[in-house]
Every structure is written in structure tokens, then in C-alpha cells.
Design a protein around this motif. Structure first.
Motif, short mmCIF file in Angstrom:
data_model
loop_
_atom_site.label_atom_id
_atom_site.label_comp_id
_atom_site.label_asym_id
_atom_site.label_seq_id
_atom_site.Cartn_x
_atom_site.Cartn_y
_atom_site.Cartn_z
N LEU A 49 -26.57 9.36 1.67
CA LEU A 49 -25.72 9.05 0.52
C LEU A 49 -24.98 10.30 0.07
N ALA A 50 -23.65 10.22 -0.01
CA ALA A 50 -22.84 11.28 -0.59
C ALA A 50 -22.71 10.95 -2.08
N GLN A 51 -23.51 11.62 -2.91
CA GLN A 51 -23.56 11.29 -4.33
C GLN A 51 -22.24 11.66 -5.02
N ALA A 52 -21.83 10.81 -5.96
CA ALA A 52 -20.57 11.05 -6.66
C ALA A 52 -20.53 10.29 -7.97
N ASP A 53 -19.90 10.92 -8.95
CA ASP A 53 -19.61 10.26 -10.22
C ASP A 53 -18.22 9.63 -10.19
N LEU A 54 -17.32 10.25 -9.43
CA LEU A 54 -15.97 9.73 -9.23
C LEU A 54 -15.74 9.59 -7.74
N MET A 55 -15.28 8.42 -7.33
CA MET A 55 -15.05 8.16 -5.91
C MET A 55 -13.59 7.76 -5.69
N VAL A 56 -12.99 8.36 -4.68
CA VAL A 56 -11.59 8.09 -4.34
C VAL A 56 -11.52 7.60 -2.90
N TRP A 57 -10.78 6.53 -2.68
CA TRP A 57 -10.57 6.02 -1.32
C TRP A 57 -9.13 6.31 -0.92
N ALA A 58 -8.96 7.23 0.04
CA ALA A 58 -7.62 7.63 0.48
C ALA A 58 -7.51 7.50 2.00
N ALA A 59 -8.22 6.55 2.58
CA ALA A 59 -8.25 6.38 4.04
C ALA A 59 -7.40 5.19 4.45
N GLY A 60 -6.80 5.31 5.62
CA GLY A 60 -6.08 4.18 6.20
C GLY A 60 -4.77 3.87 5.48
N VAL A 61 -3.95 3.09 6.13
CA VAL A 61 -2.65 2.68 5.58
C VAL A 61 -2.41 1.21 5.93
N LYS A 62 -2.00 0.44 4.94
CA LYS A 62 -1.58 -0.94 5.20
C LYS A 62 -0.56 -1.36 4.16
N ALA A 63 0.24 -2.34 4.50
CA ALA A 63 1.19 -2.90 3.55
C ALA A 63 0.49 -3.96 2.70
N ALA A 64 1.20 -4.45 1.70
CA ALA A 64 0.63 -5.44 0.77
C ALA A 64 0.17 -6.69 1.53
N GLU A 65 -0.92 -7.28 1.06
CA GLU A 65 -1.50 -8.44 1.73
C GLU A 65 -0.52 -9.61 1.83
N PHE A 66 0.28 -9.83 0.78
CA PHE A 66 1.14 -11.01 0.77
C PHE A 66 2.23 -10.95 1.84
N LEU A 67 2.46 -9.75 2.43
CA LEU A 67 3.49 -9.63 3.45
C LEU A 67 3.05 -10.20 4.80
N SER A 68 1.77 -10.42 4.98
CA SER A 68 1.27 -10.91 6.26
C SER A 68 1.90 -12.27 6.59
N GLY A 69 2.77 -12.28 7.60
CA GLY A 69 3.42 -13.51 8.03
C GLY A 69 4.38 -14.11 7.03
N ILE A 70 4.82 -13.34 6.03
CA ILE A 70 5.66 -13.88 4.96
C ILE A 70 6.95 -14.47 5.52
N GLY A 71 7.27 -15.67 5.07
CA GLY A 71 8.51 -16.32 5.48
C GLY A 71 8.62 -16.54 6.97
N GLY A 72 7.51 -16.47 7.69
CA GLY A 72 7.56 -16.63 9.14
C GLY A 72 8.01 -15.39 9.88
N LEU A 73 8.10 -14.26 9.19
CA LEU A 73 8.50 -13.01 9.84
C LEU A 73 7.35 -12.46 10.68
N GLU A 74 7.70 -11.69 11.69
CA GLU A 74 6.69 -11.07 12.54
C GLU A 74 6.09 -9.87 11.81
N THR A 75 4.77 -9.83 11.72
CA THR A 75 4.08 -8.73 11.04
C THR A 75 2.94 -8.20 11.90
N THR A 76 2.50 -6.99 11.58
CA THR A 76 1.39 -6.36 12.30
C THR A 76 0.07 -6.68 11.61
N ARG A 77 -1.02 -6.20 12.20
CA ARG A 77 -2.34 -6.38 11.58
C ARG A 77 -2.42 -5.65 10.25
N ALA A 78 -1.59 -4.63 10.07
CA ALA A 78 -1.56 -3.89 8.81
C ALA A 78 -0.53 -4.46 7.84
#
Length: 430
Positions: free
Chosen positions: A259-288
Motif C-alpha cells: 500500500l502506498a499510503q496517502a492523504d491526497l491521491m491524484v490519478w494522472a495516468a492514461g488518456v481517453k476522450a469523453a465517454e459519450f463520444l464512443s460511436g457518437i452519431g455513427g462516427l468511427e471511434t477508437t477504444r479511447a
């Protein structure tokens, strides 16, 4: 008389505001197009600066651009709202309701029509479905999130002094955001020590966790090694090759059960676009959730929809992977589209977008900075560090300001910032 073309830009990040500014100054002022920028926030902040807002080492009031005022100065319209959907057949963007913090309805859900749509919605960290991350971690993907983290940080720092206890911070993600935030937190508490408890910096116990074999994996190994050495010199713990399996109230659980003990935790890993963009309007999208675009930045399934910056995925001809989601790519794509879209509207073909890699920079606050010079220029492929790299890093922001405000106003803004730096506290204290 034909009606002006309706150009709707969704997202006021780096790509969105640069494009809206340039198209507004040309097509908008000339009455040839009705340029509209949609964003849920009323202000713009240069995203590579968010870690300084989170740490409280920059004044957010000085750095933010207010869309409404900026739009009136540059010939475009600002529409507040959050995109939730897209009707391609009717060419309408669907926006959610706007409410007050107490739930009071300000505006009902509505639609905005377009002739040309540009999606520039940026990106956010990717939690990869790790349990507890959304519940226990802070994200630094927007001005609002950065300010929320800063409030929590100041409260924890105050508690640390009042109770004479450690201030434990853990950051997941050894990319530029995580590394620069770590250094900025150290600098913050060094300056804060002059305003009260001289030992407040010594209370900071910071752990940086990276799943890859080294931090700053997108940089050359020499820069990764130098940056890690600098972070360790100022007393931080850097753990590479460490996969986080869970975030809990007391910190991050590693894949080995520790366990890496912490009082404040920040998640700054990975990159993805907003969830609602997945397949929006029938457009081609990636897994991200990124919109797949061709060499002219048009979506693969609709020539009237463009995508720029982090929310798009463009793999150049002959390349093995898509362009990285960086401020440099977003800026160049916005400048390309601002230059060539007017001609396309007049019936001319669009040339292919060509990315020019001018290198990359990482700044460890006032401690040090490192950079590569990229593939262009007299010293292409070289390395820089120290004051030269810090100045180069600072000039990136000044160039962004100039693209939004012009040389005269950008110079005045820089002058005002310098003056305020002499007369105001160097960090946010309240």
C-alpha cells in the motif's frame, strides 16, 4: 443573399479556442460565417498549466480567458453548454441542461444547428476501470478539477501543520502531468514555509507511481533518468514498473499487495476522450473514444465533421501509431484548419495535414527543465536543460497567448503578470 455558413466548434481547449479566434477574426468579422464555440466552462486555461493551478503556484484569475469577452473581441459567439449527443442527419449538436449548484434549472436541454462541425473536446485521464479511482482520487483535467484539488491541498497542509503530522500525497502516472505536478507541490511548500511553519516542506511525503519501466516514457531515456534523479533529490519516492490495482481511502494498492499510503491521491495516468463520444452519431471511434480522422482532419464517415486535438485519432501515412495527444499537435491542427477551411468552404480541396515535431519539454518547477529539439531546426534532435529549457517551456505559453490576443495584448498580459508577481504572494494562500 446566402446565409453565412454555420461553423460550430465544440470544446474550448487549446485547439478549440485557437480555431475559434482565427476563424472569428477572418470569416466571422467579414460576415462569411457564423462561428460558434460551445464549452461547459465559462473560461479557458492553457491545459499544460493546470498543474500549477492545482498546486496554487499561479493565479488562476490572471491566466484564464473569459470566453464571452474574448468572443466579442474576435468575431465569434460563445454558447455555454455540454455536448451530450449528435444528430448527423439533421446536423444538430445536442446540449444538456444548465443548472445551478442547487439543482435550479437555468436552461433546458437544447440543440445547436451546424453546417460544419469541429469537435475539439480534449481528453481526460483514463482510470482503466481500476476500483476506487473515481471515488477516492483527484483528477487534474480541467480548471474546475485543478481548483478542487488546490482547496483539498490547502486544507490538508493546514491540518498537517496544526496536528504536527505528515502530508502524504500519491500520484499515479509518470507522464508530464504527474511529474510536473510533483515538482510544483514541492516548490509550493518551500515558498509556503516563509509564511508560517518553516518545517511545512519537510512534512511532504510524495510518492509517484508509474506502471511503465520509466517515468516520462514519451521522452528519451536520458531525460527520464535525469527527471527521476531530480525528484528523488528533493525527497520524493518514485516507483516504476508498479501497477495500481485499487484506490482505497488510505492510498493505492500495488499489484504486489503493498500500500502506498496517502492523504491526497491524484490519478494522472492514461488518456481517453469523453465517454459519450464512443460511436457518437455513427462516427468511427477508437477504444479511447477518439474520433478517427483522415489526413484532412475530417471524420472518416462525414466530411462535414472535423476532429482536432486529443479527442481525435490521426495516423499519418507510413506511421505505425496515431499522433500523440499533445498541446503541440492540437495547436498545429487548429492553425492548419484555420488556414485551409475558408478555401474548402469556397470549393477548394483540403491539403493533407502535416505534423512538424518541434520537440518536447518538461519543467520541474524552478528546480530544472529538460527538453528535446525535435526533427526540425538547426539543432534538430538535440537536448536542452536548465535555464534554456525553462525559458523554452515558458515561451510555449507566451506563444499561445499571442495566438489568442495578438502581440500587443499578450505583451501587456505578461507585463501585468510580472508586476503582480512583485506585489502579490507567490502562492495561493486563501
Amino acid at each position: 443573399m446566402s446565409k453565412p455558413v454555420r461553423i460550430v466548434i465544440v470544446g474550448g481547449g487549446i485547439a478549440g479556442i485557437v480555431l475559434a479566434t482565427k476563424l472569428g477574426d477572418t470569416l466571422g468579422r467579414a460576415g462569411k460565417a457564423q462561428v460558434t464555440l460551445i464549452d461547459r466552462s465559462p473560461t479557458h486555461i492553457w491545459k499544460p498549466m493546470l498543474h500549477t493551478i492545482a498546486a496554487g503556484t499561479r493565479d488562476v484569475q490572471q491566466q484564464q480567458v473569459i470566453f464571452l469577452a474574448h468572443a466579442s473581441e474576435h468575431g465569434y459567439a460563445y454558447e455555454p453548454g455540454e455536448m451530450l449527443g449528435l444528430d448527423r442527419e439533421r446536423r444538430r449538436v445536442q446540449l444538456g441542461a444548465i443548472t445551478m449548484p442547487d439543482g435550479t434549472m437555468v436552461l433546458e436541454p437544447r440543440e445547436v444547428g451546424y453546417d460544419v462541425l469541429v469537435l475539439a473536446l480534449g481528453s481526460r485521464a483514463n482510470d482503466f476501470g481500476v476500483p476506487g479511482v473515481k471515488t477516492h482520487c483527484h483528477f487534474i483535467d480541467s480548471q474546475k478539477q485543478a481548483e478542487i484539488f488546490n482547496e483539498a491541498l490547502r486544507a490538508r497542509a493546514f491540518r498537517s501543520v496544526a496536528r504536527d503530522e505528515a502530508l502524504r500525497v500519491a500520484i499515479v502516472g509518470g507522464g508530464a502531468t504527474g511529474v510536473e505536478l510533483a515538482a510544483e507541490l514541492s516548490r509550493l511548500l518551500e515558498v509556503a514555509s516563509a509564511y508560517g511553519d518553516a518545517s511545512v516542506r519537510e512534512r511532504l511525503q510524495l510518492t509517484l507511481l508509474e506502471s511503465g519501466p520509466r517515468i516520462l516514457g514519451a521522452f528519451p531515456p536520458a531525460i527520464s533518468a535525469s527527471s527521476q534523479q531530480q525528484l528523488e533529490m528533493i525527497g520524493f519516492t518514485v516507483k516504476t514498473g508498479t501497477r495500481v490495482t485499487e484506490a482505497c481511502p488510505g492510498g493505492f494498492v500495488h499489484d504486489d499487495g503493498a500500500l502506498a499510503q496517502a492523504d491526497l491521491m491524484v490519478w494522472a495516468a492514461g488518456v481517453k476522450a469523453a465517454e459519450f463520444l464512443s460511436g457518437i452519431g455513427g462516427l468511427e471511434t477508437t477504444r479511447a473514444n477518439q474520433i478517427v480522422v483522415g489526413p484532412t482532419l475530417q471524420s472518416t464517415r462525414d466530411d462535414h465533421i472535423f476532429a482536432l486535438g486529443d479527442c481525435s485519432s490521426l495516423t499519418p501515412a507510413g506511421a505505425e501509431r496515431a499522433l500523440a495527444p499533445t498541446a503541440q499537435v492540437a495547436t498545429q491542427q487548429a492553425e492548419y484548419l484555420a488556414r485551409h477551411l475558408p478555401g474548402w468552404l469556397a470549393g477548394k480541396p483540403l491539403p493533407d495535414f502535416a505534423f512538424r515535431d518541434f520537440g518536447a519539454l518538461v519543467s520541474l518547477s524552478d528546480y530544472d527543465a529538460f527538453g528535446t529539439l525535435g526533427r526540425f531546426g538547426f539543432f534538430r534532435g538535440g537536448f536542452i536543460r536548465g535555464r534554456v529549457a525553462q525559458l523554452s517551456h515558458a515561451m510555449l505559453y507566451r506563444r499561445h497567448q499571442q495566438s489568442l490576443h495578438g502581440l500587443r495584448k499578450a505583451t501587456l498580459l505578461w507585463t501585468a503578470e510580472r508586476i503582480n508577481g512583485w506585489v502579490q504572494p507567490k502562492i495561493r494562500l486563501a
